[in-house]
Design an enzyme around this catalytic site. Structure first.
Site, PDB file in Angstrom:
ATOM      1  N   CYS A  82       0.809  -1.223   0.000  1.00 45.79           N
ATOM      2  CA  CYS A  82       0.000   0.000   0.000  1.00 45.79           C
ATOM      3  C   CYS A  82       0.842   1.273   0.000  1.00 45.79           C
ATOM      4  O   CYS A  82       0.632   2.174  -0.815  1.00 45.79           O
ATOM      5  CB  CYS A  82      -0.997   0.001   1.150  1.00 45.79           C
ATOM      6  SG  CYS A  82      -0.256   0.052   2.804  1.00 45.79           S
ATOM      7  N   HIS A 134      -2.532   0.993   6.892  1.00 48.88           N
ATOM      8  CA  HIS A 134      -2.881   0.876   5.468  1.00 48.88           C
ATOM      9  C   HIS A 134      -3.191   2.260   4.922  1.00 48.88           C
ATOM     10  O   HIS A 134      -3.768   3.095   5.613  1.00 48.88           O
ATOM     11  CB  HIS A 134      -4.082  -0.054   5.281  1.00 48.88           C
ATOM     12  CG  HIS A 134      -4.370  -0.351   3.841  1.00 48.88           C
ATOM     13  ND1 HIS A 134      -3.552  -1.158   3.083  1.00 48.88           N
ATOM     14  CD2 HIS A 134      -5.364   0.066   3.026  1.00 48.88           C
ATOM     15  CE1 HIS A 134      -4.046  -1.234   1.849  1.00 48.88           C
ATOM     16  NE2 HIS A 134      -5.137  -0.493   1.795  1.00 48.88           N
ATOM     17  N   HIS A 146      -5.866   1.612  -4.146  1.00 50.06           N
ATOM     18  CA  HIS A 146      -4.844   1.124  -3.218  1.00 50.06           C
ATOM     19  C   HIS A 146      -4.378  -0.270  -3.614  1.00 50.06           C
ATOM     20  O   HIS A 146      -4.964  -0.911  -4.478  1.00 50.06           O
ATOM     21  CB  HIS A 146      -5.390   1.112  -1.783  1.00 50.06           C
ATOM     22  CG  HIS A 146      -6.523   0.161  -1.597  1.00 50.06           C
ATOM     23  ND1 HIS A 146      -6.560  -0.773  -0.591  1.00 50.06           N
ATOM     24  CD2 HIS A 146      -7.694  -0.017  -2.283  1.00 50.06           C
ATOM     25  CE1 HIS A 146      -7.690  -1.472  -0.657  1.00 50.06           C
ATOM     26  NE2 HIS A 146      -8.387  -1.023  -1.678  1.00 50.06           N
TER      27      HIS A 146
END
Length: 185
Positions: A82, A134, A146
């Site tokens: 990510c 994240h 993402h």
């Protein structure tokens, strides 16, 4: 429409039909096609409401849909995690070098309220029992792009989905470069 935006839109349509989320696997084809058309329309809305650099950044991000997740990855050739994805997009499209980890990216960006989100802003989640474990890039209309997790690929998800709503921990804005940075080659 520029060639880059047209290419991104075409890729988005193709990839979104191929990489539907598991919960959408049983959805009628018409719903998946409608979702893809909605993302294309979102791309047009973003193009008309954001600056050229943000438009280029989001276009670049869309061209990477389907690139596999790779822990520690930061390349379209080998895959992304990510924060590697976010760092790559900012560096290659607008020349901003962000820190490598999601929590560091949160620390070095400006905190904003969720209601203030604009395309190109960062969205953070607690997916590993850490507040900023994240990160993704907001693209507008409640959606973000993402690199989700092992076994998956770069994709677009909805912030309003129960999974993401429950784990949302904040939004951040990457500050504009200083005037001296902007004039650098």
């Amino acid at each position: 429409m520029s060639k880059a935006v047209a290419l991104a839109a075409s890729l988005l349509l193709t990839v979104s039909l191929c990489f539907a989320a598991p919960e959408d696997a049983q959805a009628p084809v018409d719903k998946r096609a409608l979702d893809s058309v909605n993302l294309l329309l979102l791309g047009d809305q973003v193009k008309n409401t954001v600056g050229e650099k943000t438009n280029q950044m989001l276009g670049k991000a869309m061209t990477l849909l389907g690139v596999p997740y790779k822990r520690g990855g930061s390349s379209s050739d080998t895959g992304f995690d990510c924060s590697g994805f976010v760092r790559h997009i900012y560096e290659t499209s607008v020349g901003r070098l962000l820190p490598r980890r999601a929590d560091e990216q949160a620390k070095t960006t400006e905190k904003i309220d969720r209601s203030e989100l604009n395309p190109g802003d960062l969205v953070f989640f607690n997916t590993m029992r850490r507040t900023f474990s994240h990160v993704g890039i907001y693209i507008g209309d409640g959606k973000f792009i993402h690199a989700p997790s092992a076994g998956k690929a770069v994709r677009v998800d909805d912030l309003r989905a129960a999974y993401w709503t429950k784990r949302f921990t904040g939004a951040r804005r990457v500050q504009e470069p200083l005037a001296s940075d902007a004039s650098a080659p």
